[in-house]
Design a protein around this motif. Structure first.
Motif, PDB file in Angstrom:
ATOM      1  N   PRO A 138       0.746  -1.180  -0.234  1.00 44.13           N
ATOM      2  CA  PRO A 138      -0.091   0.070   0.104  1.00 44.13           C
ATOM      3  C   PRO A 138       0.669   1.262   0.184  1.00 44.13           C
ATOM      4  O   PRO A 138       1.883   1.340   0.423  1.00 44.13           O
ATOM      5  CB  PRO A 138      -0.809  -0.229   1.243  1.00 44.13           C
ATOM      6  CG  PRO A 138      -0.650  -1.722   1.696  1.00 44.13           C
ATOM      7  CD  PRO A 138       0.674  -2.115   1.111  1.00 44.13           C
ATOM      8  N   LEU A 139       0.303   2.313  -0.368  1.00 45.07           N
ATOM      9  CA  LEU A 139       1.028   3.740  -0.555  1.00 45.07           C
ATOM     10  C   LEU A 139       1.192   4.034   0.958  1.00 45.07           C
ATOM     11  O   LEU A 139       0.408   4.040   1.587  1.00 45.07           O
ATOM     12  CB  LEU A 139       0.063   4.528  -1.322  1.00 45.07           C
ATOM     13  CG  LEU A 139       0.834   6.037  -1.668  1.00 45.07           C
ATOM     14  CD1 LEU A 139       1.731   5.867  -2.236  1.00 45.07           C
ATOM     15  CD2 LEU A 139      -0.439   6.890  -2.346  1.00 45.07           C
ATOM     16  N   MET A 140       2.210   4.553   1.118  1.00 44.88           N
ATOM     17  CA  MET A 140       2.709   5.301   2.331  1.00 44.88           C
ATOM     18  C   MET A 140       3.468   6.344   2.064  1.00 44.88           C
ATOM     19  O   MET A 140       4.402   6.624   1.245  1.00 44.88           O
ATOM     20  CB  MET A 140       3.198   4.598   3.456  1.00 44.88           C
ATOM     21  CG  MET A 140       4.353   3.562   2.977  1.00 44.88           C
ATOM     22  SD  MET A 140       4.801   2.184   3.858  1.00 44.88           S
ATOM     23  CE  MET A 140       4.826   2.915   5.690  1.00 44.88           C
ATOM     24  N   SER A 141       3.657   7.285   3.182  1.00 41.55           N
ATOM     25  CA  SER A 141       4.683   8.431   3.254  1.00 41.55           C
ATOM     26  C   SER A 141       6.117   7.742   3.228  1.00 41.55           C
ATOM     27  O   SER A 141       6.528   6.771   3.912  1.00 41.55           O
ATOM     28  CB  SER A 141       4.387   9.427   4.189  1.00 41.55           C
ATOM     29  OG  SER A 141       4.769   8.822   5.450  1.00 41.55           O
ATOM     30  N   LEU A 142       7.163   8.683   2.788  1.00 43.90           N
ATOM     31  CA  LEU A 142       8.500   8.276   2.863  1.00 43.90           C
ATOM     32  C   LEU A 142       8.986   8.072   4.455  1.00 43.90           C
ATOM     33  O   LEU A 142       9.500   7.389   4.861  1.00 43.90           O
ATOM     34  CB  LEU A 142       9.463   9.197   2.175  1.00 43.90           C
ATOM     35  CG  LEU A 142      10.875   8.797   2.160  1.00 43.90           C
ATOM     36  CD1 LEU A 142      11.304   7.547   1.555  1.00 43.90           C
ATOM     37  CD2 LEU A 142      11.749   9.959   1.498  1.00 43.90           C
ATOM     38  N   GLU A 143       8.501   9.231   5.271  1.00 39.85           N
ATOM     39  CA  GLU A 143       8.815   9.254   6.587  1.00 39.85           C
ATOM     40  C   GLU A 143       8.371   7.971   7.347  1.00 39.85           C
ATOM     41  O   GLU A 143       8.877   7.468   8.098  1.00 39.85           O
ATOM     42  CB  GLU A 143       8.340  10.620   7.113  1.00 39.85           C
ATOM     43  CG  GLU A 143       8.638  10.908   8.585  1.00 39.85           C
ATOM     44  CD  GLU A 143       8.164  12.146   9.051  1.00 39.85           C
ATOM     45  OE1 GLU A 143       8.483  12.640  10.389  1.00 39.85           O
ATOM     46  OE2 GLU A 143       7.533  12.985   8.239  1.00 39.85           O
TER      47      GLU A 143
END
Length: 250
Positions: free
Chosen positions: A149-154
């Motif tokens: 799933p898509l997630m933030s780099l942080e």
């Protein structure tokens, strides 16, 4: 006898010799019946990541039904060294191109990421799964890479395990710092590629603080993200194979 001339499709269904299964996926039904124009008794190859690749023969063929018999096993699945690609979002068509190349080159997992410079903030997950399946079929691989799933780099950085090998492309890195200097290539490697414009200073600092992280230059030229993906993955695979060859030689 070789069966490499036969077309192949991916399935989630369990495969074993003498099983009779239905091909329910509309796209695969269309491909086998309309594109390839296969008939009853015609053969093709079918595979999944767990059971391997099998020879299959069409038993029944109708408008809404495609029944096949699984014949002999052609290849058993083998475990591949883990090669994970974390790729920050770029425009959809170029992102698909990057994913396609990464699958052909042997990644085992793909993680789409949102970075500070990402132009997009969402993706069509099913469209990318379709791309991954097609690239796996085309490249003769047995293992279909997972698509996370898509997630933030942080947030993704916070999930990375201690002592994993993390290679991240940094266009500001000294050209002398290349993958050729790495002497140890573990079975689990994570490659992170930024979006257009690369990583911000804050993101580079976050990546640099990770245990086992390596900042790598991909050359003097500024590369598009999809080119950077192919370059980095190809170099990792080449270095891995070279090390494996030397270890077996000695």
């Amino acid at each position: 006898m070789t069966f490499n001339h036969l077309h192949r499709i991916y399935t989630n269904t369990i495969l074993n010799e003498n099983l009779v299964i239905n091909i329910d996926d509309p796209q695969h039904q269309h491909y086998l019946k309309t594109v390839l124009r296969l008939k009853i008794k015609d053969q093709f190859r079918i595979f999944n990541s767990e059971d391997g690749e099998y020879l299959a023969q069409i038993l029944q063929l109708s408008k809404n039904n495609l029944e096949v018999k699984i014949l002999s096993c052609l290849r058993k699945s083998l475990k591949e060294p883990e090669l994970i690609l974390g790729i920050c979002l770029i425009k959809a068509d170029r992102m698909l191109e990057a994913v396609n190349m990464a699958v052909q080159l042997g990644v085992t997992e793909i993680v789409p990421l949102i970075s500070a410079r990402s132009q997009l903030r969402n993706i069509n997950h099913q469209r990318f799964l379709k791309c991954i399946i097609e690239a796996t079929e085309q490249s003769e691989r047995l293992l279909m890479p997972s698509f996370k799933p898509l997630m933030s780099l942080e947030n993704y950085i916070s999930t990375i395990q201690i002592n994993e090998m993390i290679i991240y492309a940094n266009e500001k890195e000294n050209i002398a710092n290349t993958m050729k200097l790495i002497k140890h290539w573990p079975d689990r490697i994570l490659v992170i590629i930024g979006s257009e414009g690369g990583f911000t200073e804050a993101e580079l600092k976050m990546l640099a603080t990770l245990s086992g992280s390596i900042s790598i230059s991909l050359g003097n030229n500024i590369l598009r993200t999809e080119t950077a993906v192919a370059t980095a993955i190809a170099q990792v695979q080449l270095m891995r194979e070279k090390l494996c060859h030397l270890e077996n030689y000695w």
